[in-house]
Structures are given as C-alpha cells and as structure tokens.
Design an enzyme around this catalytic site. Structure first.
Site, PDB file in Angstrom:
ATOM      1  N   ALA A 140     -57.776  -3.400 -22.998  1.00 42.76           N
ATOM      2  CA  ALA A 140     -57.310  -3.360 -24.389  1.00 42.76           C
ATOM      3  C   ALA A 140     -58.041  -2.303 -25.216  1.00 42.76           C
ATOM      4  O   ALA A 140     -57.927  -2.280 -26.436  1.00 42.76           O
ATOM      5  CB  ALA A 140     -57.472  -4.736 -25.023  1.00 42.76           C
ATOM      6  N   GLN A 141     -58.806  -1.425 -24.551  1.00 45.54           N
ATOM      7  CA  GLN A 141     -59.495  -0.349 -25.265  1.00 45.54           C
ATOM      8  C   GLN A 141     -58.512   0.800 -25.539  1.00 45.54           C
ATOM      9  O   GLN A 141     -57.563   1.019 -24.783  1.00 45.54           O
ATOM     10  CB  GLN A 141     -60.672   0.162 -24.430  1.00 45.54           C
ATOM     11  CG  GLN A 141     -61.636  -0.912 -23.942  1.00 45.54           C
ATOM     12  CD  GLN A 141     -62.637  -1.322 -24.998  1.00 45.54           C
ATOM     13  OE1 GLN A 141     -62.943  -0.563 -25.920  1.00 45.54           O
ATOM     14  NE2 GLN A 141     -63.179  -2.526 -24.873  1.00 45.54           N
ATOM     15  N   HIS A 191     -64.794  -1.791 -17.328  1.00 43.98           N
ATOM     16  CA  HIS A 191     -63.694  -0.861 -17.566  1.00 43.98           C
ATOM     17  C   HIS A 191     -63.876   0.366 -16.665  1.00 43.98           C
ATOM     18  O   HIS A 191     -63.840   1.510 -17.119  1.00 43.98           O
ATOM     19  CB  HIS A 191     -63.626  -0.464 -19.036  1.00 43.98           C
ATOM     20  CG  HIS A 191     -63.296  -1.612 -19.940  1.00 43.98           C
ATOM     21  ND1 HIS A 191     -62.006  -2.049 -20.141  1.00 43.98           N
ATOM     22  CD2 HIS A 191     -64.104  -2.446 -20.658  1.00 43.98           C
ATOM     23  CE1 HIS A 191     -62.023  -3.089 -20.961  1.00 43.98           C
ATOM     24  NE2 HIS A 191     -63.281  -3.352 -21.280  1.00 43.98           N
ATOM     25  N   ARG A 223     -60.832  -3.371   2.478  1.00 43.93           N
ATOM     26  CA  ARG A 223     -61.088  -2.007   2.946  1.00 43.93           C
ATOM     27  C   ARG A 223     -61.680  -1.123   1.849  1.00 43.93           C
ATOM     28  O   ARG A 223     -62.338  -0.130   2.146  1.00 43.93           O
ATOM     29  CB  ARG A 223     -59.785  -1.376   3.467  1.00 43.93           C
ATOM     30  CG  ARG A 223     -59.288  -2.015   4.761  1.00 43.93           C
ATOM     31  CD  ARG A 223     -58.239  -1.134   5.442  1.00 43.93           C
ATOM     32  NE  ARG A 223     -57.807  -1.769   6.680  1.00 43.93           N
ATOM     33  CZ  ARG A 223     -56.734  -2.560   6.784  1.00 43.93           C
ATOM     34  NH1 ARG A 223     -56.001  -2.807   5.703  1.00 43.93           N
ATOM     35  NH2 ARG A 223     -56.390  -3.091   7.939  1.00 43.93           N
ATOM     36  N   ILE A 246     -57.869 -18.301 -18.296  1.00 47.20           N
ATOM     37  CA  ILE A 246     -56.790 -17.328 -18.397  1.00 47.20           C
ATOM     38  C   ILE A 246     -57.243 -16.012 -17.757  1.00 47.20           C
ATOM     39  O   ILE A 246     -56.545 -15.445 -16.918  1.00 47.20           O
ATOM     40  CB  ILE A 246     -56.393 -17.089 -19.870  1.00 47.20           C
ATOM     41  CG1 ILE A 246     -55.869 -18.384 -20.494  1.00 47.20           C
ATOM     42  CG2 ILE A 246     -55.366 -15.963 -19.983  1.00 47.20           C
ATOM     43  CD1 ILE A 246     -55.749 -18.336 -22.004  1.00 47.20           C
ATOM     44  N   HIS A 247     -58.424 -15.559 -18.121  1.00 51.84           N
ATOM     45  CA  HIS A 247     -58.964 -14.312 -17.573  1.00 51.84           C
ATOM     46  C   HIS A 247     -59.286 -14.422 -16.082  1.00 51.84           C
ATOM     47  O   HIS A 247     -59.110 -13.447 -15.346  1.00 51.84           O
ATOM     48  CB  HIS A 247     -60.235 -13.908 -18.332  1.00 51.84           C
ATOM     49  CG  HIS A 247     -59.983 -13.254 -19.650  1.00 51.84           C
ATOM     50  ND1 HIS A 247     -59.615 -13.970 -20.770  1.00 51.84           N
ATOM     51  CD2 HIS A 247     -60.044 -11.953 -20.023  1.00 51.84           C
ATOM     52  CE1 HIS A 247     -59.471 -13.125 -21.786  1.00 51.84           C
ATOM     53  NE2 HIS A 247     -59.717 -11.899 -21.360  1.00 51.84           N
ATOM     54  N   ASP A 270     -66.093 -12.977 -25.173  1.00 46.29           N
ATOM     55  CA  ASP A 270     -65.258 -11.805 -25.402  1.00 46.29           C
ATOM     56  C   ASP A 270     -64.250 -12.108 -26.514  1.00 46.29           C
ATOM     57  O   ASP A 270     -63.124 -11.605 -26.520  1.00 46.29           O
ATOM     58  CB  ASP A 270     -64.533 -11.389 -24.121  1.00 46.29           C
ATOM     59  CG  ASP A 270     -63.952  -9.971 -24.199  1.00 46.29           C
ATOM     60  OD1 ASP A 270     -64.390  -9.203 -25.063  1.00 46.29           O
ATOM     61  OD2 ASP A 270     -63.042  -9.663 -23.401  1.00 46.29           O
ATOM     62  N   ALA A 304     -56.083  -9.089 -24.247  1.00 42.41           N
ATOM     63  CA  ALA A 304     -56.879  -8.395 -25.265  1.00 42.41           C
ATOM     64  C   ALA A 304     -57.961  -9.325 -25.805  1.00 42.41           C
ATOM     65  O   ALA A 304     -57.802  -9.941 -26.859  1.00 42.41           O
ATOM     66  CB  ALA A 304     -55.981  -7.906 -26.387  1.00 42.41           C
ATOM     67  N   GLY A 305     -59.043  -9.447 -25.069  1.00 39.66           N
ATOM     68  CA  GLY A 305     -60.102 -10.353 -25.491  1.00 39.66           C
ATOM     69  C   GLY A 305     -59.655 -11.792 -25.351  1.00 39.66           C
ATOM     70  O   GLY A 305     -58.689 -12.116 -24.653  1.00 39.66           O
TER      71      GLY A 305
END
Length: 380
Positions: A140-141, A191, A223, A246-247, A270, A304-305
């Site tokens: 979301a950055q 990220h 691999r 969720i994440h 977060d 997004a967070g």
C-alpha cells in the site's frame, strides 16, 4: 507512592496473586498483600481481580481514531497516543509511509518533539517504513515516492529513527545497513524482493528485523526460498507479525512461532487511521482505503494496513496457538523492548523499571492503563 492491589500480576516467569505493586514513576516493590502496611501510599488502585501486565509496546502503528502519523496537524500524534491507551499500549513507534521526503522529514520533526512529552502513551521514536523499498512489493506504499538508499537523506534524524524498513536488493553495497547499525537503528527487511542470498548478506551486514512477516514479501518457495526463509533460518532476525487473521493465516502464525520461538517474535498492529472507528473510506499515505468487515484495502484490492488493536492481537494469537498468557504477553512487552534497546526500563514488571501497566480481564478487554505511574485511561 502508589499501589495496585487485588490483581493478578504478570511477571516474566509467573502470575502472582495476593500481591501488590508499589510504584511512583518506577516500580518500587512487588510484595505480598500482608506486607503492604509498611508503605504509605497516597493512591491505591483496585484491580478487582483483573490481570496486571506490563504496558504493551507497539513497534509498528501508522495511526488510529481518524488520524495518521504523517498528518500535518499538531494534534494528530496527541490523539493517537491518547487513543492507543484504550488498547493497553503505553509506548509505541509512530510509523511513516512512503511519501515525499519533505513530508517524511516534517513528520520526523513532530515525532522528535513528541518524544520529550510525557502525556498519553509514550512516543519512543519512529519506525521509518519507506521510502527505501522495492516497487515490486510496495504493497500500500505509494510507488511515486520510492527512492534509492541514501543515508544522508535521514542522518539528521538518526536520533529519532529506531527501526527502518528497507529493501536491501536496491543497494549497490551494504554501507547503508552498516551505517544504520552504527547509529543504533534497527534495520528491518520489508517491502522487498530480496533473494535468499541477498537477505543472508544483509543479515551479515546487520539486519535484525523483518517487517510484517509474510506480507509485502515474496512467498516461500522450495526452489527460490527468498527473504522469508532466510529470516526463519537466522537466529539474528526478529519477526513482526500482524495477527488479525486477515494478513496471515493461523497455520502460518503457528509455523512461524514453532520456527522462531518466543524470543524472536513481536506482535504489531500496522494499524491505520480507521483503527478504533469502523467501516468507511479513509486515506493512507495519500491513497484511498476502503474498510469493510475489519479489512482495509486499496481500490485494487491490496491490503492497506489493519484496524487491529494490540490487545486483540494477543487474544487472537493465544486462540490460534494455544500459548498461555505469560508467553503471549512477552510478544508485546519484553520482546519489543529488547529489540529497540529499552528493556532496562520497560517491558516487564520488575524493580526499577518504569511503572507502565495495562490492566485487563480474561477477554483481554482493557480496564485501565498507567504510564510512568500515572493513570491515563480507565474504562467507564
């Protein structure tokens, strides 16, 4: 002096009953109730049989209650630090986003000022998430503001930055990482599209942290093991985890715990500005976020967070892993304190440490929060 009595006191080793904590700004004594008469206390707090825990520490939180760390408003941080008290958080790292360098530096100035203020939850410094990341896993950055690693751009604020999230593969060498470590900044991978080999090289240079493990990183592959495998293999790396279910699926939460062990994990939120509010549309780093059924997503569906609270994270993780309360509390108290070098003053109920307490019931609902011995939140 003050006292908390009639509570179940959570230490690093055990839960004490029929004991009282004596404190002013710091903890003076932990003693059986029968010995309380030897101290004259001006204030006594009845925990009413609830748990008395060290105050929670969130190392990764963007905002809550409608405000974001990067909002150019004088009262934004003040509202955030007052709001997180309701979740048992007594200290935290306001976390930035990938935005223009001028916005980031203005935010760092505000955080520096807030670090000296004793009101609300304590601002310990900043978690700088971006702008030194890989656009392939930007999450979301905002891609427009991603830049190459350059320590000169942040060196003025090395006293404020406690953790920095970066993608090591965008650098030509490891000098940025080594300089951060020399300045006492915890370097975190996040990220990032780093290969296993690039990640191991970064760990050798000083990386000791992973930002929201499993998220905004290449998935595990037999691999091409990538950064996650390197973090799981290395004893140096402490892994953040967002436990909103969720994440990260509960099975992966259990896998990480089994692999890393209690001492190498930290629960974070977060959280973004929608936390503690409800469904609706919000802003995150200049991008529109829609929150529905506790999920925060950009228009393209990217997470997004979160809208998670740290007390709920503890509760979720206990449910998902069968950890007992003593062990689960470590993940939001002593572990984050150790990671940013403040375990001598915070993170556990121990003589001489700051009198930071979260008082909660069996459901992890927060009843009261004290910071440096001051009762700053009490549920009505």
């Amino acid at each position: 002096m003050k006292a908390i009595f009639n509570g179940k006191i959570i230490t690093e080793q055990e839960i004490l009953t029929d004991h009282t904590v004596i404190f002013d700004e710091t903890i003076i004594a932990i003693l059986p109730d029968t010995e309380l008469s030897q101290y004259e206390c001006s204030e006594k707090f009845d925990a009413e049989g609830r748990y008395v825990s060290p105050g929670f520490i969130d190392l990764h939180v963007h905002g809550c209650s409608g405000f974001d760390t990067m909002d150019n408003e004088e009262n934004a941080l003040e509202i955030i630090r007052d709001s997180v008290l309701k979740t048992g958080v007594t200290a935290f790292l306001p976390t930035t986003m990938t935005m223009t360098l001028s916005k980031i530096t203005q935010t760092l100035k505000r955080i520096r000022h807030a670090m000296g203020e004793m009101k609300g939850a304590e601002v310990l410094g900043c978690h700088l998430e971006g702008p030194f990341i890989n656009e392939v896993y930007k999450g979301a950055q905002d891609q427009r503001h991603i830049i190459m690693l350059d320590f000169e751009k942040i060196q003025t604020y090395s006293d404020v930055i406690k953790i920095i999230t970066l993608a090591p593969e965008i650098a030509t060498d490891d000098s940025f990482i080594r300089t951060c470590v020399e300045k006492g900044i915890v370097v975190s991978i996040g990220h990032s599209n780093a290969t296993y080999e690039q990640m191991m090289s970064a760990i050798s240079a000083g990386v000791s942290h992973m930002t929201h493990t499993f998220n905004a990183l290449p998935p595990l592959n037999h691999r091409q093991p990538g950064a996650i495998a390197a973090a799981m293999e290395s004893d140096r790396v402490v892994c953040e985890l967002i436990v909103d279910n969720i994440h990260v699926h509960p099975a992966m939460q259990r896998l990480l715990l089994r692999n890393k062990g209690l001492d190498k994990m930290i629960l974070i939120t977060d959280a973004m500005r929608a936390s503690m509010l409800g469904d609706g549309q919000y802003d995150l780093g200049g991008q529109l976020v829609t929150v529905s059924k506790n999920e925060a997503r950009l228009a393209d569906g990217v997470i997004a967070g979160s809208v998670l609270s740290l007390n709920q994270a503890v509760k979720n993780f206990m449910n998902n892993t069968d950890l007992d309360l003593i062990d689960a509390i470590r993940l939001v108290t002593i572990n984050p304190a150790r990671q940013i070098g403040i375990a001598n003053t915070k993170g556990s109920i121990k003589l001489g440490k700051h009198a930071d307490f979260a008082i909660f019931d069996e459901s992890l609902e927060i009843f009261a929060t004290l910071v440096r011995g001051n009762l700053l939140y009490r549920r009505t």
